[in-house]
Design a protein around this motif. Structure first.
Motif, PDB file in Angstrom:
ATOM      1  N   THR A 376       0.831  -1.009   0.016  1.00 49.56           N
ATOM      2  CA  THR A 376       0.287   0.040   0.435  1.00 49.56           C
ATOM      3  C   THR A 376       1.363   1.593  -0.212  1.00 49.56           C
ATOM      4  OG1 THR A 376       0.504   0.038   2.880  1.00 49.56           O
ATOM      5  CG2 THR A 376      -1.570  -1.058   1.255  1.00 49.56           C
ATOM      6  N   THR A 378      -0.325   4.341   1.817  1.00 48.94           N
ATOM      7  CA  THR A 378      -0.711   4.435   2.930  1.00 48.94           C
ATOM      8  C   THR A 378       0.385   3.511   3.646  1.00 48.94           C
ATOM      9  OG1 THR A 378      -2.614   2.830   3.153  1.00 48.94           O
ATOM     10  CG2 THR A 378      -3.426   5.454   1.845  1.00 48.94           C
ATOM     11  N   ASN A 380       1.046   2.181   8.159  1.00 52.31           N
ATOM     12  CA  ASN A 380       0.270   1.308   9.281  1.00 52.31           C
ATOM     13  C   ASN A 380       1.082   1.855  10.110  1.00 52.31           C
ATOM     14  OD1 ASN A 380       2.571  -0.167   9.891  1.00 52.31           O
ATOM     15  ND2 ASN A 380       1.229  -1.770   8.678  1.00 52.31           N
ATOM     16  N   THR A 384       3.861  -1.194   5.687  1.00 51.57           N
ATOM     17  CA  THR A 384       2.898  -0.808   4.855  1.00 51.57           C
ATOM     18  C   THR A 384       1.945  -2.490   4.986  1.00 51.57           C
ATOM     19  OG1 THR A 384       4.545  -1.790   3.603  1.00 51.57           O
ATOM     20  CG2 THR A 384       4.145   0.330   3.744  1.00 51.57           C
ATOM     21  N   ASP A 385       1.016  -2.706   4.129  1.00 56.14           N
ATOM     22  CA  ASP A 385       0.044  -3.534   4.078  1.00 56.14           C
ATOM     23  C   ASP A 385       0.149  -4.064   2.287  1.00 56.14           C
ATOM     24  OD1 ASP A 385      -0.178  -3.310   6.957  1.00 56.14           O
ATOM     25  OD2 ASP A 385      -2.029  -1.688   6.279  1.00 56.14           O
ATOM     26  N   LEU A 413      -3.785   9.325  -4.025  1.00 51.80           N
ATOM     27  CA  LEU A 413      -4.799   8.156  -3.496  1.00 51.80           C
ATOM     28  C   LEU A 413      -5.991   8.336  -4.623  1.00 51.80           C
ATOM     29  CD1 LEU A 413      -3.857   8.143   0.624  1.00 51.80           C
ATOM     30  CD2 LEU A 413      -3.786   6.474  -1.256  1.00 51.80           C
ATOM     31  N   ASP A 418      -5.963   2.790  -8.411  1.00 48.18           N
ATOM     32  CA  ASP A 418      -5.993   2.141  -7.098  1.00 48.18           C
ATOM     33  C   ASP A 418      -6.923   1.804  -6.178  1.00 48.18           C
ATOM     34  OD1 ASP A 418      -5.816   3.112  -4.330  1.00 48.18           O
ATOM     35  OD2 ASP A 418      -6.806   5.343  -3.589  1.00 48.18           O
ATOM     36  N   GLY A 420      -7.908   1.245  -3.285  1.00 51.49           N
ATOM     37  CA  GLY A 420      -7.609   1.714  -1.763  1.00 51.49           C
ATOM     38  C   GLY A 420      -6.794   1.793  -0.964  1.00 51.49           C
ATOM     39  N   ASN A 421      -6.385   2.861  -0.648  1.00 47.03           N
ATOM     40  CA  ASN A 421      -5.058   2.948   0.605  1.00 47.03           C
ATOM     41  C   ASN A 421      -3.711   2.917  -0.226  1.00 47.03           C
ATOM     42  OD1 ASN A 421      -6.144   2.860   2.867  1.00 47.03           O
ATOM     43  ND2 ASN A 421      -6.862   1.363   2.911  1.00 47.03           N
ATOM     44  N   ARG A 423      -3.405   0.989  -3.009  1.00 49.80           N
ATOM     45  CA  ARG A 423      -3.223  -0.510  -3.705  1.00 49.80           C
ATOM     46  C   ARG A 423      -2.980  -0.320  -4.771  1.00 49.80           C
ATOM     47  NH1 ARG A 423      -6.033  -2.728   0.911  1.00 49.80           N
ATOM     48  NH2 ARG A 423      -4.526  -4.045   2.746  1.00 49.80           N
TER      49      ARG A 423
END
Length: 467
Positions: A376, A378, A380, A384-385, A413, A418, A420-421, A423
């Motif tokens: 991601t 974004t 955390n 990152t995720d 974003l 994208d 979401g976040n 990805r």
């Protein structure tokens, strides 16, 4: 019920049968057909388990894009800034890229300083970047992602399933990989005198190398694994007894009526014979002046280089290799872990390329990276995720290097790619990358289409990665 073929593939993964493949006559019926051409070609897959952060690998470099990126990733950049010696992610520390094509509307990109060796190969035209590549069923954007989930790859963002999907276009449990399908076609035209050495893994059993007629021959970075009991000195086990034990392990002279028993014996004999052939060849091979990093990945690529050096002894004209590195699932502490991993990738791949130059075959070997997914945009906090699309490297003397293929979406974003976040929804399908590699490897258009059945869903076809 497990089929006989399934049993053979399972048996091939046992320690005793390190050299086994799901091909019963892999060694005993050496293919004497002439190779389809006098050249040699090898594909080397470097798999990055855990999913490397694409946003922290190919970074925005023009001021506006970098500022947008820095705002979204402020917490992660603060973690970098807190490191001893200061941040390696400040714009002034990055290594700018100068791609040959200007398809990004003035946006610029850079690599982190830890990847200076790959940056050098990119500048020399020996490395390319494939931007935002990943599993797809059809060209996809944010609107389709939100409205038609049944038209998306299964089990997105799952480690095991996306590893398998990258390798085989299906989730965990798939049995045939596209590297193996390439090997099937090479075997079908007699490209190798000895098909057992066509698919070689330095990272365990892998679906990527599994085909209908070929499968992964497993070795390790130290050489060919052996049966420990047979390696004892003569003062422990006399040679006469060692010979008896080897005959026992290979069931020499055994005559079994049961098909599975005969198959197991055949696989055992194939394994021992192949291991001894490769071991003897490696012992007589000259060394290289290039030094590899003292890391598991460096050791694996050094072993690939040594194996390629003895290709003539092995009767190999077409080979696919699989190596791997782990530790890329950076949910936390990314700033303190990822840079060292990136440096290892960069220096190991650059050393491997230099070794192919030593051998005079830099244009006959292509190395490329794959991973579970990107991550991601974004954060955390300090990590990152799981993401989807990612950016990858292709290295070799035949590569149209110094350029970025595919797309690198804006560092914002909510854009069309994208999910979401941050990805990234891939702009390039794995099949399009694989098609370019397959064409260079020697497959014709029909063979590429058969090996990559999903390719027809992407009108742009293969990436123009090669001269």
């Amino acid at each position: 019920m497990q089929s006989r073929r399934d049993f053979l593939k399972l048996s091939a993964a046992t320690p005793l049968l390190t050299g086994g493949v799901p091909l019963l006559n892999a060694l005993s019926s050496m293919n004497t057909m002439a190779a389809s051409g006098d050249d040699y070609r090898a594909l080397v897959c470097v798999f990055l388990f855990g999913g490397m952060d694409c946003h922290d690998t190919v970074l925005p470099y023009d001021v506006a894009s970098y500022n947008s990126y820095a705002q979204i990733r402020s917490s992660l950049l603060q973690s970098y800034a807190a490191l001893p010696g200061g941040s390696t992610r400040g714009r002034e520390t990055l290594l700018p890229l100068q791609p040959a094509a200007a398809q990004f509307g003035g946006r610029q990109f850079a690599l982190p300083p830890e990847m200076s060796a790959l940056h050098g190969l990119f500048e020399q035209g020996k490395a390319a970047i494939v931007g935002n590549v990943g599993p797809l069923l059809q060209p996809t954007d944010r609107a389709l992602f939100q409205s038609n989930p049944w038209q998306l790859p299964d089990r997105l963002f799952s480690h095991n399933d996306q590893q398998s999907t990258w390798m085989s276009f299906a989730t965990e449990g798939s049995q045939l990989g596209w590297g193996g399908r390439f090997g099937d076609f090479a075997a079908g035209v007699g490209a190798n005198l000895n098909n057992i050495f066509s698919q070689i893994s330095l990272a365990g059993n892998t679906v990527f190398l599994s085909g209908d007629s070929v499968g992964p021959y497993q070795v390790n970075s130290s050489g060919v694994p052996s049966v420990a009991l047979l390696e004892q000195p003569e003062n422990v086990i006399p040679q006469s007894l060692a010979d008896i034990l080897r005959d026992h392990f290979t069931s020499a002279g055994a005559n079994r009526s049961n098909l599975l028993q005969r198959d197991f014996i055949d696989l055992s004999q194939v394994s021992f014979d192949a291991n001894e052939l490769l071991s003897a060849a490696l012992e007589s091979a000259p060394g290289f002046t290039t030094e590899f990093p003292a890391s598991p990945l460096g050791a694996q690529l050094a072993a690939v280089a040594r194996t390629i050096e003895v290709r003539t002894t092995l009767g190999a004209s077409r080979q696919v290799f699989f190596v791997a590195a782990g530790g890329f699932d950076t949910h936390s502490a990314q700033a303190s872990t990822l840079p060292a991993l990136q440096q290892d990738i960069s220096e190991s791949m650059a050393a491997f390329y230099a070794t192919t130059e030593e051998m005079g075959i830099a244009s006959e070997v292509t190395t490329f990276t794959m991973a579970d997914f990107g991550r991601t945009l974004t954060t955390n906090g300090d990590g990152t995720d799981h993401g989807w699309g990612g950016h990858h490297f292709v290295v070799g003397g035949a590569v149209n290097g110094g350029d970025i293929y595919g797309d690198i979406p804006v560092a914002e974003l909510g854009h069309a790619q994208d999910a979401g976040n941050g990805r990234l929804i891939p702009s390039v399908a794995v099949e399009q990358l694989a098609a370019a590699l397959g064409g260079w490897y020697g497959l014709n258009g029909d063979e590429v289409a058969a090996a990559l059945p999903g390719l027809g869903a992407f009108p742009d076809g293969a990436l123009p990665l090669f001269q």
